[in-house]
Scaffold this motif. Sequence first.
Motif, PDB file in Angstrom:
ATOM      1  N   ILE A  97       0.953  -1.220  -0.025  1.00 17.55           N
ATOM      2  CA  ILE A  97       0.009   0.102   0.034  1.00 17.55           C
ATOM      3  C   ILE A  97       1.028   1.138  -0.025  1.00 17.55           C
ATOM      4  CG2 ILE A  97      -0.379   0.283   2.460  1.00 17.55           C
ATOM      5  CD1 ILE A  97      -3.037   0.753   2.022  1.00 17.55           C
ATOM      6  N   TRP A 102      -2.781   1.773  -2.442  1.00 18.60           N
ATOM      7  CA  TRP A 102      -3.987   0.851  -2.118  1.00 18.60           C
ATOM      8  C   TRP A 102      -3.236  -0.696  -2.010  1.00 18.60           C
ATOM      9  CZ3 TRP A 102      -4.937  -3.204  -5.495  1.00 18.60           C
ATOM     10  CH2 TRP A 102      -4.334  -3.024  -6.752  1.00 18.60           C
ATOM     11  N   TRP A 104      -4.239  -5.124  -1.596  1.00 18.88           N
ATOM     12  CA  TRP A 104      -5.328  -6.183  -1.561  1.00 18.88           C
ATOM     13  C   TRP A 104      -4.694  -7.432  -1.161  1.00 18.88           C
ATOM     14  CZ3 TRP A 104      -6.624 -10.287  -5.088  1.00 18.88           C
ATOM     15  CH2 TRP A 104      -5.894 -10.525  -6.240  1.00 18.88           C
ATOM     16  N   TRP A 131      -9.274  -5.482   0.992  1.00 17.80           N
ATOM     17  CA  TRP A 131      -8.828  -4.410   0.175  1.00 17.80           C
ATOM     18  C   TRP A 131      -8.601  -3.009   1.021  1.00 17.80           C
ATOM     19  CZ3 TRP A 131     -11.171   0.305  -1.067  1.00 17.80           C
ATOM     20  CH2 TRP A 131     -10.495   1.050  -2.126  1.00 17.80           C
ATOM     21  N   SER A 132      -7.661  -2.345   1.072  1.00 16.46           N
ATOM     22  CA  SER A 132      -7.500  -1.030   1.788  1.00 16.46           C
ATOM     23  C   SER A 132      -6.796  -0.078   0.875  1.00 16.46           C
ATOM     24  CB  SER A 132      -6.144  -1.380   2.952  1.00 16.46           C
ATOM     25  OG  SER A 132      -6.697  -2.536   3.801  1.00 16.46           O
ATOM     26  N   LEU A 133      -7.245   1.197   1.240  1.00 13.94           N
ATOM     27  CA  LEU A 133      -6.873   2.263   0.570  1.00 13.94           C
ATOM     28  C   LEU A 133      -6.531   3.564   1.453  1.00 13.94           C
ATOM     29  CD1 LEU A 133      -7.186   3.992  -2.227  1.00 13.94           C
ATOM     30  CD2 LEU A 133      -9.553   4.921  -1.399  1.00 13.94           C
ATOM     31  N   ASN A 134      -5.463   4.149   1.111  1.00 16.09           N
ATOM     32  CA  ASN A 134      -4.928   5.186   1.631  1.00 16.09           C
ATOM     33  C   ASN A 134      -5.679   6.490   1.436  1.00 16.09           C
ATOM     34  OD1 ASN A 134      -2.761   4.000   3.456  1.00 16.09           O
ATOM     35  ND2 ASN A 134      -1.226   4.692   1.833  1.00 16.09           N
ATOM     36  N   GLN A 141      -7.410   5.452   6.359  1.00 19.66           N
ATOM     37  CA  GLN A 141      -7.452   4.366   5.549  1.00 19.66           C
ATOM     38  C   GLN A 141      -8.784   3.958   5.663  1.00 19.66           C
ATOM     39  OE1 GLN A 141      -4.508   1.560   6.882  1.00 19.66           O
ATOM     40  NE2 GLN A 141      -2.937   2.456   5.423  1.00 19.66           N
ATOM     41  N   HIS A 143     -10.900   0.296   4.691  1.00 21.31           N
ATOM     42  CA  HIS A 143     -10.756  -1.100   4.529  1.00 21.31           C
ATOM     43  C   HIS A 143     -11.993  -1.800   4.007  1.00 21.31           C
ATOM     44  CE1 HIS A 143      -6.906  -0.346   6.586  1.00 21.31           C
ATOM     45  NE2 HIS A 143      -7.641   0.319   7.533  1.00 21.31           N
TER      46      HIS A 143
END
Length: 228
Positions: A97, A102, A104, A131-134, A141, A143
Motif C-alpha cells: 500500500i 492501495w 489487496w 482491500w485497503s486504500l490510503n 485508511q 478497509h
Amino acid sequence: MKAPCVLAAALCLATVPHAVQASDRPFLATSTAAAEDDDDQVWSVETWWQRAGSQHSFHVAPEYAFNPTTSIQLEAARGSDGSQGLELDFKRLFNHIGRDGWGWGMTLSLGAGRTGSSGWRAKELAFKLPWSLNVRDGEAQLHVNAGLLKERGERREWVVSAAFEHKLASRTSAFVELAREDRQTLWHVGARHWIRHEKLALDFSVQHLREGADQASGVVIGLAWHDL
C-alpha cells in the motif's frame, strides 16, 4: 433465553466458538490489506476483553509476520459460560500500500471450539478478500472485506464489512466499522492510543449488534504489543 440475551452472547462469543470473525485489531470483523515494511520476522500479541449484557469473553491472539505481506495468527478465547475457541488465520497480501496507495490480499481462517466437557471440534472455515486504500495522504485508511463463511452443518454465507480509521494525533486514531453476516449487523466505534509508538497500544470501543427487531450493545477494551 430471551432474544436480546442470545444476541449479547453472540456478540461477545463470536469466536468462542460459534463464528469465525477473522480481523485485524482494533477491528472485530475486518482484515486490512496494509503491508507495513518493518513487519519482517516479527511477533505481535493482541489481547482484548469484550462484554455485552451479562456475557463476556477474553481473547489472546499472537501473530507472526514472516515478511510484510505474509503472516499467521492464532487466536484463543474463553467465554464467561466456560466455552473456549481457537482460530487459525493465514494472510497473504499481493502488493504494498505504501508504494501503490492501495492494497489487496486474501485471508483463510479455520475455527474450532468446545463447550463444557465436550471435546474440541472444527467449527468454521472462512475465506475473505481484504482491500485497503490510503486517504488524506496516509492520514486515514479505508478497509473493505468480502468473503464466504461455512459453518459446520450450515449453508455457506456471504460476509462483508467495511472500516475507516483516521489519525487524531501523533499517537491516537479513531475508527468506525460496519459488518454484515447473514441477518446480523454489527456497528463498532472506538479509538486506539499508542502508549509507546508502534510498540504498545491501548484501545477502547463500543459495539452494537442488531438482528431484526432484536438488539444488544457492549464494550471492548484491548491491549496490544507489536514488533516483539
